[in-house]
Design an enzyme around this catalytic site. Structure first.
Site, PDB file in Angstrom:
ATOM      1  N   SER B  22      44.668  44.962  38.222  1.00 55.26           N
ATOM      2  CA  SER B  22      44.272  46.265  38.751  1.00 55.26           C
ATOM      3  C   SER B  22      44.000  46.196  40.258  1.00 55.26           C
ATOM      4  O   SER B  22      43.374  45.265  40.748  1.00 55.26           O
ATOM      5  CB  SER B  22      43.005  46.717  38.036  1.00 55.26           C
ATOM      6  OG  SER B  22      42.583  47.950  38.552  1.00 55.26           O
ATOM      7  N   GLY B  73      36.655  49.522  47.960  1.00 56.82           N
ATOM      8  CA  GLY B  73      35.658  50.486  47.476  1.00 56.82           C
ATOM      9  C   GLY B  73      36.209  51.405  46.397  1.00 56.82           C
ATOM     10  O   GLY B  73      35.800  52.558  46.275  1.00 56.82           O
ATOM     11  N   CYS B 131      33.319  45.151  39.837  1.00 60.35           N
ATOM     12  CA  CYS B 131      33.743  45.328  41.223  1.00 60.35           C
ATOM     13  C   CYS B 131      32.573  45.058  42.155  1.00 60.35           C
ATOM     14  O   CYS B 131      31.539  45.706  42.061  1.00 60.35           O
ATOM     15  CB  CYS B 131      34.268  46.740  41.484  1.00 60.35           C
ATOM     16  SG  CYS B 131      34.774  46.922  43.212  1.00 60.35           S
ATOM     17  N   ASN B 193      37.343  38.885  38.032  1.00 60.19           N
ATOM     18  CA  ASN B 193      37.437  39.801  39.159  1.00 60.19           C
ATOM     19  C   ASN B 193      37.154  38.967  40.419  1.00 60.19           C
ATOM     20  O   ASN B 193      36.986  37.754  40.343  1.00 60.19           O
ATOM     21  CB  ASN B 193      36.417  40.943  38.985  1.00 60.19           C
ATOM     22  CG  ASN B 193      36.864  42.196  39.731  1.00 60.19           C
ATOM     23  OD1 ASN B 193      37.356  42.120  40.863  1.00 60.19           O
ATOM     24  ND2 ASN B 193      36.704  43.349  39.114  1.00 60.19           N
TER      25      ASN B 193
HETATM   26  C1  LIG Z   1      42.950  44.893  47.274  1.00 60.47           C
HETATM   27  C2  LIG Z   1      42.392  44.640  45.901  1.00 60.47           C
HETATM   28  C3  LIG Z   1      41.974  45.725  45.111  1.00 60.47           C
HETATM   29  C4  LIG Z   1      41.447  45.530  43.838  1.00 60.47           C
HETATM   30  N1  LIG Z   1      41.060  46.599  43.085  1.00 60.47           N
HETATM   31  C5  LIG Z   1      40.597  46.413  41.819  1.00 60.47           C
HETATM   32  C6  LIG Z   1      40.268  47.525  40.981  1.00 60.47           C
HETATM   33  O1  LIG Z   1      40.423  48.696  41.358  1.00 60.47           O
HETATM   34  N2  LIG Z   1      39.778  47.281  39.729  1.00 60.47           N
HETATM   35  C7  LIG Z   1      39.628  45.999  39.252  1.00 60.47           C
HETATM   36  O2  LIG Z   1      39.205  45.825  38.125  1.00 60.47           O
HETATM   37  N3  LIG Z   1      39.958  44.930  40.020  1.00 60.47           N
HETATM   38  C8  LIG Z   1      40.428  45.097  41.285  1.00 60.47           C
HETATM   39  N4  LIG Z   1      40.793  44.002  42.053  1.00 60.47           N
HETATM   40  C9  LIG Z   1      40.642  42.634  41.507  1.00 60.47           C
HETATM   41  C10 LIG Z   1      41.953  42.094  40.956  1.00 60.47           C
HETATM   42  O3  LIG Z   1      42.407  42.877  39.881  1.00 60.47           O
HETATM   43  C11 LIG Z   1      41.833  40.629  40.515  1.00 60.47           C
HETATM   44  O4  LIG Z   1      40.837  40.541  39.518  1.00 60.47           O
HETATM   45  C12 LIG Z   1      41.457  39.692  41.657  1.00 60.47           C
HETATM   46  O5  LIG Z   1      42.135  40.064  42.831  1.00 60.47           O
HETATM   47  C13 LIG Z   1      41.724  38.226  41.363  1.00 60.47           C
HETATM   48  O6  LIG Z   1      43.091  37.960  41.157  1.00 60.47           O
HETATM   49  P1  LIG Z   1      44.089  37.397  42.314  1.00 60.47           P
HETATM   50  O7  LIG Z   1      43.417  36.213  42.925  1.00 60.47           O
HETATM   51  O8  LIG Z   1      45.344  37.076  41.612  1.00 60.47           O
HETATM   52  O9  LIG Z   1      44.246  38.497  43.285  1.00 60.47           O
HETATM   53  C14 LIG Z   1      41.318  44.196  43.337  1.00 60.47           C
HETATM   54  C15 LIG Z   1      41.764  43.118  44.121  1.00 60.47           C
HETATM   55  C16 LIG Z   1      42.296  43.316  45.384  1.00 60.47           C
HETATM   56  C17 LIG Z   1      42.754  42.133  46.197  1.00 60.47           C
END
Ligand SMILES: Cc1cc2nc3c(=O)[nH]c(=O)nc-3n(C[C@H](O)[C@H](O)[C@H](O)COP(=O)(O)O)c2cc1C
Ligand SMILES: Cc1cc2nc3c(=O)[nH]c(=O)nc-3n(C[C@H](O)[C@H](O)[C@H](O)COP(=O)(O)OP(=O)(O)OC[C@H]3O[C@@H](n4cnc5c(N)ncnc54)[C@H](O)[C@@H]3O)c2cc1C
Ligand code: FES
Lengths: 272, 304
Positions: B22, B73, B131, B193
């Protein structure tokens, strides 16, 4: 937009810490290129360090190549500008909206291109595209400012554009070339002589804020090309947003994605 | 050819274990120009709230060593517009859709779940209780096992959709939270997350991010994510979806080995939009090469 790995076919040092890279590209990519559009670049064997790709304006392009101009400011720009001929590069682009085209075709108005520092890479894309198509630049003025003479780049090529009618003025913070001062002073003076002009500007944020005020005062139209930090470059991370005025929103403002709704915005729309 | 199907919740069988995290995959259609998104196990939407949300002002992202901090946010278009404008496009693209939800309080979570209950084209809900970038809206539920369980139970009451609870790593005992939400009726868990982090601009003597702190993602967090997935998968009996720093096929396989039934690709999709699709193909090739018949035989087979 296209996503591909390619190679550096030419590299040139333009100043102490500014380099020009020419990269091979497909014909389709080059057809989609336009002044003000950009690419996200990465070294494709970087092991994700730096992690994200970096945005750079498409400064010039031909049938099967394009050029970017890179100033070294940190890790990503250092690594990219250190690539030599034959090195491979990952490219995503062309991205963004670019400068509006129809604004240019209204020949009555003078067009002022205002560049501060590395803003020249974006602004020069206009002049190169005119040069490469042999279009007239009569009525086009380039106002170009930088910290000092050594930071003014592409001067020879920009001078070549004067054969097509371009008028150019340079200015430096330390007076080492042209007059001493800020490029916005040149703009204020010129708009007094040429009211009803069209203005395209790219440069550091303080300069763009100042351009916005000058345009408002002179009741002039204009467009600003922004360089907010970007993670994705294609509208999915929401990291690059800029507050802009919006008729569609209850609050009168919205968060615009600079990478897809910009990087070029009508000057009076941007809320700094 | 290896059978890549995995079951991530009762009644939810995905064609393969590769999902998109997400907030890193937009609303999905933005990726359609790059590859066929119907090829993925599922796509998970940007976090949705009842009302649209404008997100945080100021600088929202910055890169750090092998990772990035974000303080978006939870900007999103709101559930109404998602249902009206985005979901039909995703259906047309034949994507399997999981919707990520959050609210300012328990009632908002429950109302959202009720609203999405039984909506055609939504395979499951992922509840974001983790979050780190907003004062209300997640993290206050995610750090306390009892609050987390209460929230999940409230959402559970309002929907028959399969529920995935997304856990925060910003806790002292993630296993305790995992067990609590399992008991409260969550059908599966996704973790992690982002980790709470910060960057300072020395020259300007200011925090880099407008929000001061942000969430760390990318390869930098992979060891932490792997460890938490391993610990949680051993402790619960519901499926665990692994997230955190997955940028390659090998990364994804490591999570499966450590006990994840599926994985989500996050930050990597910003760098190369085709990453998630390439990981599907990569997992298939790898398991074929190694002579596996089913990916489920590989999952959790870490030799300790
Ligand atoms: C720019 C950005 C926006 C994100 N927005 C959300 C969100 O809206 N809801 C959520 O549950 N996680 C959100 N995440 C977390 C990611 O879904 C994920 O859990 C986290 O980035 C770790 O995985 P990664 O290292 O592969 O990015 C966000 C991450 C990033 C980088
Ligand atoms: C649409 C667009 C077009 C651009 N075109 C060009 C171009 O043609 N030529 C060129 O040299 N540069 C251009 N830039 C800027 C360029 O992308 C950044 O200089 C580069 O990403 C910095 O990466 P780095 O890893 O070297 O620096 P980092 O290590 O990431 O940062 C070094 C320093 O620069 C600051 N910084 C980084 N990115 C930005 C940013 N976007 N805005 C303000 N400060 C920043 C950081 O705060 C830090 O102080 C453009 C940016 C955008 C968004
Ligand atoms: S850089 Fe990701 S949305 Fe603009």
């Amino acid at each position: 937009m296209y996503l591909f790995n390619t190679e550096v076919i030419y590299k040139q040092k333009l100043s102490q810490d500014i380099y020009r890279l020419r990269l091979r590209a497909t014909k389709d990519f080059c057809r989609a290129a336009a002044p003000g559009k950009f690419v996200m670049l990465g070294t494709d064997d970087s092991f994700f360090d730096p992690l994200l790709r970096r945005p750079f304006g498409i400064c010039r392009w031909g049938e099967n190549w394009f050029e970017v101009i890179i100033k070294v400011v940190g890790k990503g720009s250092c690594q990219l500008s250190g690539l030599e001929k034959g090195a491979s590069v990952a490219v995503h682009g062309p991205l963004g909206n670019g400068y509006p085209k129809d604004e240019l075709e209204s020949e009555q108005k003078s067009l002022f291109l205002v560049a501060g520092g590395m803003g020249i890479a974006s602004i020069a894309s206009h002049l190169f595209s005119a040069l490469d198509c042999n279009q007239s630049l009569t009525g086009t003025f380039l106002l170009y400012g930088a910290a000092s003479y050594s930071e003014l780049i592409l001067l020879d090529e920009l001078t070549a554009a004067s054969a097509l009618g371009l008028k150019m003025q340079t200015i430096t913070d330390d007076g080492s070339c042209g007059c001493q001062g800020l490029v916005t002073q040149l703009l204020t003076n010129e708009l007094q002589k040429h009211p009803q002009s069209q203005v395209f500007a790219c440069g550091p944020e303080p300069m763009l804020r100042s351009v916005q005020k000058i345009l408002q005062k002179a009741e002039c139209d204009g467009f600003l090309s922004l360089e907010n930090r970007m993670a994705c470059g294609f509208g999915v991370c929401l990291g690059c947003v800029q507050t802009v005025l919006s008729k569609n929103s209850e609050t009168g403002v919205e968060m615009a994605k600079v990478c897809t709704q910009g990087p070029v915005f009508p000057a009076q729309q941007v809320v700094f | 050819m290896v059978d890549l199907k995995v079951q991530i919740a009762p009644g939810v069988v995905l064609k393969n274990p590769v999902l998109t995290a997400s907030g890193t995959f937009g609303y999905g259609r933005e990726y359609a120009p790059y590859f066929d998104i119907s090829k993925l196990g599922a796509i998970i939407s940007k976090g949705l709230s009842l009302q649209p949300k404008t997100g945080n002002p100021g600088v929202r992202i910055t890169e750090t060593a092998c990772g990035m901090l974000n303080a978006i946010g939870l900007e999103n278009i709101g559930v109404e517009r998602f249902l009206a404008d985005e979901l039909p496009i995703l259906q047309e693209l034949r994507a399997t859709v999981i919707v990520n939800i959050f609210g300012n309080n328990q009632d908002e979570y429950a109302a959202l779940a009720a609203k999405l209950d039984g909506v055609a084209g939504i395979a499951a809900l992922e509840i974001n209780i983790s979050c780190p970038n907003v004062k209300a809206g997640g993290i206050q539920f995610g750090t306390d096992p009892r609050a987390a369980a209460k929230l999940v139970a409230a959402v559970r009451k309002k929907t028959s959709s399969p529920l995935i609870t997304k856990l925060s790593p910003n806790v002292s005992d993630i296993v305790a939270v995992a067990k609590a939400v399992e008991e409260a009726g969550s059908d599966s868990l996704s973790l992690i997350n982002t980790l709470l982090g910060m960057a300072v601009d020395l020259d300007r003597k200011r925090p880099v991010l407008g929000n001061v702190t942000g969430g760390l993602s990318g390869p930098a967090i992979k060891p932490i994510a792997l460890c938490m997935v391993y610990q949680v998968a051993r402790a619960v009996s519901i499926p665990v979806i692994g997230i955190g720093g997955i940028v390659s096929v090998r990364d994804a396989l490591e999570f499966l080995l450590a006990g994840a039934t599926a994985i989500e690709v996050g930050t990597a999709s910003f760098i190369n939009p085709r990453t998630a699709g390439e990981i599907v193909t990569g997992i298939e090739n790898y398991l074929d090469d190694k002579g596996y018949n089913r990916v489920t035989d590989f999952i959790g087979s870490l030799a300790i």
